[in-house]
Structures are given as structure tokens and as C-alpha cells.
Design a protein around this motif. Structure first.
Motif, PDB file in Angstrom:
ATOM      1  N   THR A  75       0.760  -1.269   0.043  1.00  0.00           N
ATOM      2  CA  THR A  75      -0.076   0.015  -0.082  1.00  0.00           C
ATOM      3  C   THR A  75       0.876   0.959  -0.160  1.00  0.00           C
ATOM      4  O   THR A  75       0.488   2.108  -0.473  1.00  0.00           O
ATOM      5  N   THR A  76       1.977   1.467   0.558  1.00  0.00           N
ATOM      6  CA  THR A  76       2.806   2.559   0.767  1.00  0.00           C
ATOM      7  C   THR A  76       3.566   2.670  -0.437  1.00  0.00           C
ATOM      8  O   THR A  76       4.583   1.668  -0.745  1.00  0.00           O
ATOM      9  N   ALA A  77       3.696   3.522  -1.359  1.00  0.00           N
ATOM     10  CA  ALA A  77       4.371   3.780  -2.507  1.00  0.00           C
ATOM     11  C   ALA A  77       5.773   3.902  -2.178  1.00  0.00           C
ATOM     12  O   ALA A  77       6.247   4.464  -1.022  1.00  0.00           O
ATOM     13  N   GLN A  78       6.772   3.481  -3.007  1.00  0.00           N
ATOM     14  CA  GLN A  78       8.199   3.610  -2.722  1.00  0.00           C
ATOM     15  C   GLN A  78       8.652   3.736  -4.258  1.00  0.00           C
ATOM     16  O   GLN A  78       8.028   3.565  -5.207  1.00  0.00           O
ATOM     17  N   ASP A  79       9.841   4.403  -4.203  1.00  0.00           N
ATOM     18  CA  ASP A  79      10.720   4.736  -5.333  1.00  0.00           C
ATOM     19  C   ASP A  79      11.066   3.439  -5.849  1.00  0.00           C
ATOM     20  O   ASP A  79      11.527   2.494  -5.114  1.00  0.00           O
ATOM     21  N   LEU A  80      11.208   3.636  -7.330  1.00  0.00           N
ATOM     22  CA  LEU A  80      12.004   2.418  -8.113  1.00  0.00           C
ATOM     23  C   LEU A  80      13.104   3.206  -8.826  1.00  0.00           C
ATOM     24  O   LEU A  80      12.812   4.285  -9.648  1.00  0.00           O
ATOM     25  N   THR A  81      14.331   2.861  -8.470  1.00  0.00           N
ATOM     26  CA  THR A  81      15.341   3.302  -9.245  1.00  0.00           C
ATOM     27  C   THR A  81      15.712   2.574 -10.633  1.00  0.00           C
ATOM     28  O   THR A  81      15.882   1.198 -10.576  1.00  0.00           O
ATOM     29  N   LEU A  82      15.318   3.046 -11.815  1.00  0.00           N
ATOM     30  CA  LEU A  82      15.434   2.151 -13.180  1.00  0.00           C
ATOM     31  C   LEU A  82      16.766   2.878 -13.865  1.00  0.00           C
ATOM     32  O   LEU A  82      17.197   3.869 -13.975  1.00  0.00           O
ATOM     33  N   THR A  83      17.496   1.640 -14.184  1.00  0.00           N
ATOM     34  CA  THR A  83      18.593   1.962 -15.099  1.00  0.00           C
ATOM     35  C   THR A  83      18.391   1.564 -16.410  1.00  0.00           C
ATOM     36  O   THR A  83      18.033   0.385 -16.908  1.00  0.00           O
ATOM     37  N   LEU A  84      18.911   2.392 -17.514  1.00  0.00           N
ATOM     38  CA  LEU A  84      18.493   2.443 -18.865  1.00  0.00           C
ATOM     39  C   LEU A  84      19.651   2.701 -19.647  1.00  0.00           C
ATOM     40  O   LEU A  84      20.437   3.728 -19.252  1.00  0.00           O
ATOM     41  N   THR A  85      19.740   2.342 -20.965  1.00  0.00           N
ATOM     42  CA  THR A  85      20.743   2.773 -21.704  1.00  0.00           C
ATOM     43  C   THR A  85      20.295   4.221 -22.238  1.00  0.00           C
ATOM     44  O   THR A  85      19.063   4.487 -22.198  1.00  0.00           O
ATOM     45  N   GLU A  86      21.226   4.909 -22.953  1.00  0.00           N
ATOM     46  CA  GLU A  86      20.859   6.294 -23.550  1.00  0.00           C
ATOM     47  C   GLU A  86      19.657   6.205 -24.678  1.00  0.00           C
ATOM     48  O   GLU A  86      18.717   6.997 -24.663  1.00  0.00           O
ATOM     49  N   GLN A  87      19.847   4.838 -25.410  1.00  0.00           N
ATOM     50  CA  GLN A  87      18.543   4.733 -26.300  1.00  0.00           C
ATOM     51  C   GLN A  87      17.197   4.588 -25.755  1.00  0.00           C
ATOM     52  O   GLN A  87      16.395   4.857 -26.288  1.00  0.00           O
ATOM     53  N   GLN A  88      17.431   3.700 -24.674  1.00  0.00           N
ATOM     54  CA  GLN A  88      16.110   3.305 -23.723  1.00  0.00           C
ATOM     55  C   GLN A  88      15.611   4.790 -23.057  1.00  0.00           C
ATOM     56  O   GLN A  88      14.278   4.684 -22.978  1.00  0.00           O
ATOM     57  N   LYS A  89      16.560   5.530 -22.857  1.00  0.00           N
ATOM     58  CA  LYS A  89      16.084   7.076 -22.163  1.00  0.00           C
ATOM     59  C   LYS A  89      15.091   7.402 -23.140  1.00  0.00           C
ATOM     60  O   LYS A  89      14.207   8.114 -22.610  1.00  0.00           O
ATOM     61  N   THR A  90      15.299   7.569 -24.567  1.00  0.00           N
ATOM     62  CA  THR A  90      14.589   8.256 -25.529  1.00  0.00           C
ATOM     63  C   THR A  90      13.098   7.500 -25.573  1.00  0.00           C
ATOM     64  O   THR A  90      12.105   7.972 -25.359  1.00  0.00           O
ATOM     65  N   LYS A  91      13.133   5.930 -25.374  1.00  0.00           N
ATOM     66  CA  LYS A  91      11.969   5.589 -25.417  1.00  0.00           C
ATOM     67  C   LYS A  91      11.192   5.538 -24.103  1.00  0.00           C
ATOM     68  O   LYS A  91       9.867   5.916 -24.030  1.00  0.00           O
ATOM     69  N   TRP A  92      11.939   5.888 -22.682  1.00  0.00           N
ATOM     70  CA  TRP A  92      11.063   6.296 -21.663  1.00  0.00           C
ATOM     71  C   TRP A  92      10.633   7.545 -21.947  1.00  0.00           C
ATOM     72  O   TRP A  92       9.354   7.679 -21.470  1.00  0.00           O
ATOM     73  N   GLU A  93      11.133   8.624 -22.353  1.00  0.00           N
ATOM     74  CA  GLU A  93      10.582   9.960 -22.850  1.00  0.00           C
ATOM     75  C   GLU A  93       9.369   9.824 -23.539  1.00  0.00           C
ATOM     76  O   GLU A  93       8.292  10.747 -23.049  1.00  0.00           O
ATOM     77  N   ASP A  94       9.707   9.123 -24.638  1.00  0.00           N
ATOM     78  CA  ASP A  94       8.484   9.188 -25.717  1.00  0.00           C
ATOM     79  C   ASP A  94       7.136   8.302 -25.312  1.00  0.00           C
ATOM     80  O   ASP A  94       6.178   8.671 -25.630  1.00  0.00           O
ATOM     81  N   SER A  95       7.219   7.270 -24.376  1.00  0.00           N
ATOM     82  CA  SER A  95       6.113   6.343 -24.326  1.00  0.00           C
ATOM     83  C   SER A  95       6.310   5.613 -22.782  1.00  0.00           C
ATOM     84  O   SER A  95       5.155   5.601 -22.009  1.00  0.00           O
ATOM     85  N   TRP A  96       7.178   5.051 -22.355  1.00  0.00           N
ATOM     86  CA  TRP A  96       7.462   4.275 -21.311  1.00  0.00           C
ATOM     87  C   TRP A  96       7.078   4.891 -19.940  1.00  0.00           C
ATOM     88  O   TRP A  96       6.351   4.642 -19.187  1.00  0.00           O
TER      89      TRP A  96
END
Length: 109
Positions: A75-96
């Protein structure tokens, strides 16, 4: 393909499933998830677990990622630290990122 969602699983070892391309394990109690050897992985839905970190840098084929809404006790929200490549960061910003809204996801430096 592996679907094991809405369970009480706290651990899931998929490291030997190197041909795995779709992993749906949301809505469970997973505290860690190692997908580093799953290089064929294209779809990963691991939201609504108890994950504190997730590294998908070895998953170059990843096309869809939903990883938000992690909790520490269900029930209590916690942060998730996500490690991505530079290419994946673009996908992150665009849709993920949109798919993981309200998820307290922090990108690793």
C-alpha cells in the motif's frame, strides 16, 4: 512467454530463460527482478510489485516497459530506481514514462 501476475510471489528467477521475450509479472510481491540475461526480452510488465531497482540495460530489444506503482508493503508507495541505456531513455521519454505515471520511477544516473 511467462505470465505470472496477481500472485503472492516474492521471488522469480528467470535468469536461465534466455529466450524469454515477454514477461508479465505485475501485481505481485517481487522484491527484486534480474532480467540481465534475458536479452531477447521485448515486453516487460512488472508494475505493482515491491521492486526498489530495475536494470534493463542488457535488454536492447525491449519495446514495452511498464514498471511503476511499486510499494513497500502493498500500500505504501516506494521509489523505483530504473537503469536504462541512452537509447532506452528516449523510449522512456516518448512512451514508457507515460505508461508508468504515478509510479515514483527515478532514472539512475
Amino acid at each position: 512467454m511467462l505470465g505470472c501476475y496477481d500472485t503472492r510471489l516474492t521471488t522469480l528467477d528467470v535468469t536461465n530463460n534466455i529466450k524469454l521475450y515477454d514477461l508479465t509479472c505485475f501485481g505481485s510481491c517481487l522484491t527484486e527482478l534480474n532480467v540481465s540475461r534475458n536479452t531477447a526480452l521485448m515486453y516487460l510488465y512488472c508494475h505493482e510489485n515491491n521492486l526498489m531497482s530495475l536494470d534493463v540495460t542488457n535488454n536492447a530489444n525491449l519495446d514495452e516497459l511498464l514498471c511503476g506503482n511499486q510499494t513497500s508493503d502493498g500500500t505504501t508507495a516506494q521509489d523505483l530506481t530504473l537503469t536504462l541505456t541512452e537509447q532506452q531513455k528516449t523510449k522512456w521519454e516518448d512512451s514508457w514514462k507515460t505508461w508508468s505515471e504515478n509510479g515514483n520511477v527515478i532514472l539512475a544516473e
